[in-house]
Design an enzyme around this catalytic site. Structure first.
Site, PDB file in Angstrom:
ATOM      1  N   ASP A  36       0.842  -1.203   0.000  1.00 25.82           N
ATOM      2  CA  ASP A  36       0.000   0.000   0.000  1.00 25.82           C
ATOM      3  C   ASP A  36       0.871   1.244   0.000  1.00 25.82           C
ATOM      4  O   ASP A  36       2.102   1.156   0.021  1.00 25.82           O
ATOM      5  CB  ASP A  36      -0.958  -0.004   1.200  1.00 25.82           C
ATOM      6  CG  ASP A  36      -0.255  -0.227   2.523  1.00 25.82           C
ATOM      7  OD1 ASP A  36       0.898   0.231   2.696  1.00 25.82           O
ATOM      8  OD2 ASP A  36      -0.851  -0.866   3.411  1.00 25.82           O
ATOM      9  N   LYS A  60      -5.046  -0.762  -1.952  1.00 18.57           N
ATOM     10  CA  LYS A  60      -6.311  -1.328  -1.485  1.00 18.57           C
ATOM     11  C   LYS A  60      -7.196  -0.175  -1.044  1.00 18.57           C
ATOM     12  O   LYS A  60      -6.721   0.950  -0.873  1.00 18.57           O
ATOM     13  CB  LYS A  60      -6.077  -2.272  -0.314  1.00 18.57           C
ATOM     14  CG  LYS A  60      -5.560  -1.537   0.921  1.00 18.57           C
ATOM     15  CD  LYS A  60      -5.247  -2.442   2.072  1.00 18.57           C
ATOM     16  CE  LYS A  60      -4.808  -1.632   3.270  1.00 18.57           C
ATOM     17  NZ  LYS A  60      -3.489  -1.842   3.706  1.00 18.57           N
ATOM     18  N   ARG A  62     -10.021   0.932   1.988  1.00 19.36           N
ATOM     19  CA  ARG A  62     -10.528   0.582   3.314  1.00 19.36           C
ATOM     20  C   ARG A  62     -11.763   1.437   3.603  1.00 19.36           C
ATOM     21  O   ARG A  62     -11.713   2.658   3.508  1.00 19.36           O
ATOM     22  CB  ARG A  62      -9.472   0.823   4.386  1.00 19.36           C
ATOM     23  CG  ARG A  62      -9.930   0.445   5.793  1.00 19.36           C
ATOM     24  CD  ARG A  62      -8.909   0.799   6.861  1.00 19.36           C
ATOM     25  NE  ARG A  62      -7.592   0.270   6.604  1.00 19.36           N
ATOM     26  CZ  ARG A  62      -7.144  -0.907   7.057  1.00 19.36           C
ATOM     27  NH1 ARG A  62      -7.931  -1.660   7.797  1.00 19.36           N
ATOM     28  NH2 ARG A  62      -5.926  -1.302   6.788  1.00 19.36           N
ATOM     29  N   GLY A  94      -4.021  -9.702   9.310  1.00 22.39           N
ATOM     30  CA  GLY A  94      -3.542 -10.271   8.061  1.00 22.39           C
ATOM     31  C   GLY A  94      -4.455 -10.096   6.866  1.00 22.39           C
ATOM     32  O   GLY A  94      -4.162 -10.582   5.779  1.00 22.39           O
ATOM     33  N   THR A  96      -5.048  -7.556   4.925  1.00 21.20           N
ATOM     34  CA  THR A  96      -4.372  -6.897   3.797  1.00 21.20           C
ATOM     35  C   THR A  96      -3.576  -7.910   2.996  1.00 21.20           C
ATOM     36  O   THR A  96      -3.644  -7.954   1.765  1.00 21.20           O
ATOM     37  CB  THR A  96      -3.435  -5.785   4.301  1.00 21.20           C
ATOM     38  OG1 THR A  96      -4.223  -4.734   4.859  1.00 21.20           O
ATOM     39  CG2 THR A  96      -2.561  -5.239   3.183  1.00 21.20           C
TER      40      THR A  96
END
Length: 164
Positions: A36, A60, A62, A94, A96
């Site tokens: 990221d 990603k 969120r 974990g 991610t």
């Protein structure tokens, strides 16, 4: 970067020696994966230190209300069966890394490895070890019981190696 500025008598240890030791244990050619934006600022100096290794950038999304992760992106079209080492500073549950592993596999990666300097692993290793050939961490957060597929490298060994 903020934490050391707020503490007296704080020594910052880069993860360069940790990742160098991880690579010695993997004994295969790997590309480094930045999971990221937070990891991006550290991974390029690391890649240069390790001999200009290739870096794969990822991201990603969120949901700020629920914490739910989605839309994992790998910014390369084909990994051509390359071995990938995801490098980050912390792993709690974990999610991610599991989401990222699934996206990397869709891009054709061969072996997946995970290296996190601060391993909390609040959800254990069962699901993580289904996605990763091996997981590497330090004892910065806690001592782990010995288990297959997970290697914990003591910080003391890294500090001693860093001063050689």
């Amino acid at each position: 970067d903020v934490t050391p500025a707020l503490l007296n008598n704080c020594e910052v240890i880069s993860n360069h020696t940790f990742i160098q030791q991880v690579l010695e244990q993997i004994q295969e050619e790997v590309v480094l994966v930045s999971p990221d934006g937070g990891a991006l600022k550290k991974i390029y100096p690391l890649a240069q230190y390790l001999g200009d290794l290739e870096v794969i950038e990822c991201s990603k999304k969120r949901n700020t209300k629920t914490g739910q992760l989605s839309d994992f992106q790998v910014y390369i079209n084909d990994l051509k069966a390359k071995n990938c080492l995801i490098v980050d500073d912390i792993c709690d549950g974990g999610r991610t890394f599991i989401g990222l592993a699934e996206s990397l596999k869709k891009k054709g990666t061969n072996q997946l490895y995970l290296a996190v300097s601060h391993g909390i692993f609040s959800r254990g290793f069962e699901e993580l070890t289904q996605h990763f050939a091996h997981i590497f961490t330090t004892d910065a957060f806690r001592d782990l019981e010995e288990m297959e597929g997970v290697t914990q490298i003591p910080l003391r060994a890294l500090m001693d190696r860093n001063t050689d």
